[in-house]
Design an enzyme around this catalytic site. Structure first.
Site, PDB file in Angstrom:
ATOM      1  N   ASP A 277       1.434  34.420 -17.755  1.00 15.18           N
ATOM      2  CA  ASP A 277       2.614  33.560 -17.653  1.00 15.18           C
ATOM      3  C   ASP A 277       2.864  33.359 -16.159  1.00 15.18           C
ATOM      4  OD1 ASP A 277       2.764  33.802 -20.375  1.00 15.18           O
ATOM      5  OD2 ASP A 277       4.635  34.927 -20.426  1.00 15.18           O
ATOM      6  N   ASP A 435       6.870  28.964 -30.170  1.00 18.90           N
ATOM      7  CA  ASP A 435       7.776  30.016 -29.688  1.00 18.90           C
ATOM      8  C   ASP A 435       8.878  30.247 -30.722  1.00 18.90           C
ATOM      9  OD1 ASP A 435       6.507  30.245 -27.090  1.00 18.90           O
ATOM     10  OD2 ASP A 435       7.450  28.337 -26.578  1.00 18.90           O
TER      11      ASP A 435
END
Ligand code: 1PR
Length: 580
Positions: A277, A435
């Site tokens: 990330d 998500d």
């Protein structure tokens, strides 16, 4: 930026090869050295370290260029048919769709030059679509005629019996004759990514040098004299793939003994993916960060973005450690404009120089209008990611909006980022990143979305849950469930699903098996399980209890708590096939 040397509108317009000539080649078992030549062949005077590359500009061949350079060779691009005829060795990495590739080859006179070059038994290596185009025809948006040098038609893998298509990942090949350039691949996995394949038959058996097992036995490579082609991607197959390229580029490199031993037949290996990330921290540096349930800030007075290392360094480390893939997620991409994020593009360029496994990049893939009113399409954003070295792009928020619109209207507009990118680059190049957040329910019918009976009850004893999709990095919940989203994006053209879970992210308590089972059983495309890995047993658990094709982890790798090697050794001990 590497400009594609050709486009279908190029000024280079020659006649397509006469069909009679192509038909004539159909029944040949080996290149016909006596056939009437339309071109004369002359090996170029360029040095031995030069490789001629036929890149017609339909996709990313940056990794192949990098692999060639890494092996100490220079690349010369084909600019016209003569460059093919004059090549000392020719690499043909077919990318994109079969019909579009044939159009470019025919319109530019390249098809005829290629046939002549191959019929004269000149050193040739086709990769992926570069193998399929040698056959008579393909069903991909067709039937469409191919170059017709090898008997047989290319067809789609059959997903009717639950086979996940595309065939994405690492599989070993079964060598059926003198290994040639495949020497060294015996028993090792190589990387495949394709939905179409050619099948061995009586008519093409003399061409086939290896087969691979996925649903059925398909042709994984052909070899005849100096003419080779492979369905897998050597430039994405780690050290094993590099040795295949090296065997082709420098035949003196391979041993002359030509003995091989086929190892036991392989299945598609389960992949272990390292995820980075990435975002800019408060000092303006691009860093790898990692959140707890998507909160990436330290809980200190300074409230800084957690910094777990530099993206390129970590990606290289994970490649060396045996990661089967590396994913970069630009986690603030939803609010920034990726083409303005030059450091992120630079990360991809640098990583692809010496990381020879697939690279995925996500974050901010959507249509965008900049401060000057210039509009950029999501396709342009994706194209820049591909040119910079990505093999796949991952779409988050924009895929949710596309799925919502599709469910509302029942109409595929063809305009969403997902549809546009998969149409141009193929659905295997498009991942949808989901998500979701778990929402507990008292009963299974409390919402209009698909619910599951949860393995562990909720805080108030709830026995059911639905998984609510979010956008903007988990900041906004939407009226769509993970199950509904997954099914919609599969129909819209996604080739793979990256299934995160906000509740489990960074917790190290294991993957959300209920969620992964729900989604992986709902679709026929591969599902990557993500969020929550803490120990090696979590990986075997997810592969034993769900149909996930891959498992992704971040925190445990960044903090060096669990090496990738240990994960793979554990999976092997549990009887789960992996690439070592
Ligand atoms: O919406 O198209 O711009 O894409 C944004 C992308 O960035 C999405 O793929 C979204 O998942 C990701 N993202 C946005 N915000 C965050 C955040 O953490 N604040 N990261 C974020 C998501 C989840 C995984 C993570 C696994 C494994 N990260 O990638 O790496 O959960 O972690 P673990 O092994 O440590 O548990 P768009």
């Amino acid at each position: 930026m590497e400009a594609p040397p050709f486009s279908s509108s190029s000024q280079l317009r020659h006649r397509a090869p006469p069909l009679s000539r192509i038909h004539g080649a159909w029944n040949r078992r080996k290149p016909n050295l006596q056939s009437k030549k339309h071109f004369s062949i002359r090996a170029s005077s360029a040095g031995d370290s030069t490789v001629t590359l036929l890149d017609y500009g339909a996709g990313n061949v940056r990794s192949l260029r990098n692999a060639i350079r890494y092996l100490g060779f220079d690349v010369k691009d084909v600019q016209n048919p003569k460059d093919i005829l004059n090549a000392n060795r020719l690499l043909f990495p077919g990318v994109g769709a079969f019909a579009a590739a044939m159009d470019v080859l025919n319109q530019n006179g390249l098809a005829e030059a290629l046939c002549t070059y191959i019929e004269n038994d000149r050193p040739f290596l086709g990769i992926c679509l570069g193998l399929q185009l040698l056959f008579e025809s393909s069903d991909e948006n067709g039937p469409v005629k191919g170059l017709g040098l090898i008997p047989g038609a290319v067809g789609r893998f059959d997903s009717a019996n639950g086979l996940q298509v595309p065939h994405i990942g690492w599989n070993a090949v079964q060598i059926s004759k003198d290994p040639g350039i495949l020497e060294g691949t015996e028993g090792h996995h190589v990387y495949f990514v394709h939905s179409y394949r050619a099948i061995p038959s009586e008519a093409n058996k003399n061409w086939v040098s290896s087969t691979c097992n996925y649903g059925d036995h398909f042709i994984s490579s052909i070899a005849m004299g100096n003419v080779h082609a492979v369905q897998f991607h050597p430039e994405k197959s780690g050290e094993v793939g590099l040795s295949v390229l090296k065997n082709f580029l420098d035949p003196s490199h391979s041993s002359k003994t030509k003995k091989w031993v086929n190892k036991k037949s392989s299945k598609l290996a389960k992949r272990v993916i390292a995820c980075l990330d990435v975002r800019t921290n408060d000092k303006g540096d691009l860093v790898v960060t990692k959140g707890d349930q998507y909160d990436v800030r330290e809980h200190t007075e300074e409230n800084e973005v957690r910094n777990l290392g530099k993206p390129v360094d970590l990606a290289r480390q994970y490649y060396k450690d045996g990661a089967d893939e590396v994913s970069f997620l630009n986690i603030t991409g939803f609010r920034d404009f990726p083409l303005g994020d030059l450091p992120m593009l630079q990360v991809l360029r640098l990583t692809s120089e010496n990381v020879f496994v697939p690279l995925t990049v996500g974050g901010g893939i959507r249509d965008f209008t900049d401060a000057n009113g210039r509009c950029y399409s999501s396709l342009e954003v994706a194209a820049e990611y591909f040119r910079s070295g990505a093999d796949k792009v991952s779409i988050g928020s924009d895929a949710v909006f596309a799925a919502e619109a599709y469910l509302r209207t029942g109409v595929k507009t063809g305009k969403s980022s997902l549809e546009q990118i998969s149409r141009v680059y193929g659905n295997q190049a498009v991942v949808v990143s989901i998500d979701p957040r778990r929402v507990y329910l008292k009963g299974p019918d409390d919402v209009k979305f698909k619910t599951v009976k949860v393995s562990a009850p909720g805080p108030n004893g709830e026995e059911y849950a639905w998984y609510q999709c979010t956008v903007s990095g988990g900041r906004e919940g939407r009226e769509i469930g993970a199950y509904e989203l997954a099914k919609s994006v599969e129909e819209l053209g996604a080739g793979e699903i990256l299934l995160n879970c906000i509740d489990c992210d960074g917790q190290g308590k294991g993957f959300d098996i209920d969620l992964i089972k729900l989604v992986s059983e709902a679709v026929t495309i591969p599902v990557i399980a993500s969020s929550g890995a803490g120990i090696v047993e979590h990986f075997s658990d997810v592969f034993q209890k769900t149909s996930a094709s891959a498992a992704l982890a971040a925190g445990i790798f960044h903090r060096k708590e669990v090496p990738i090697k240990c994960v793979k050794e554990h999976l092997l001990e549990e009887g789960i096939e992996v690439r070592l």
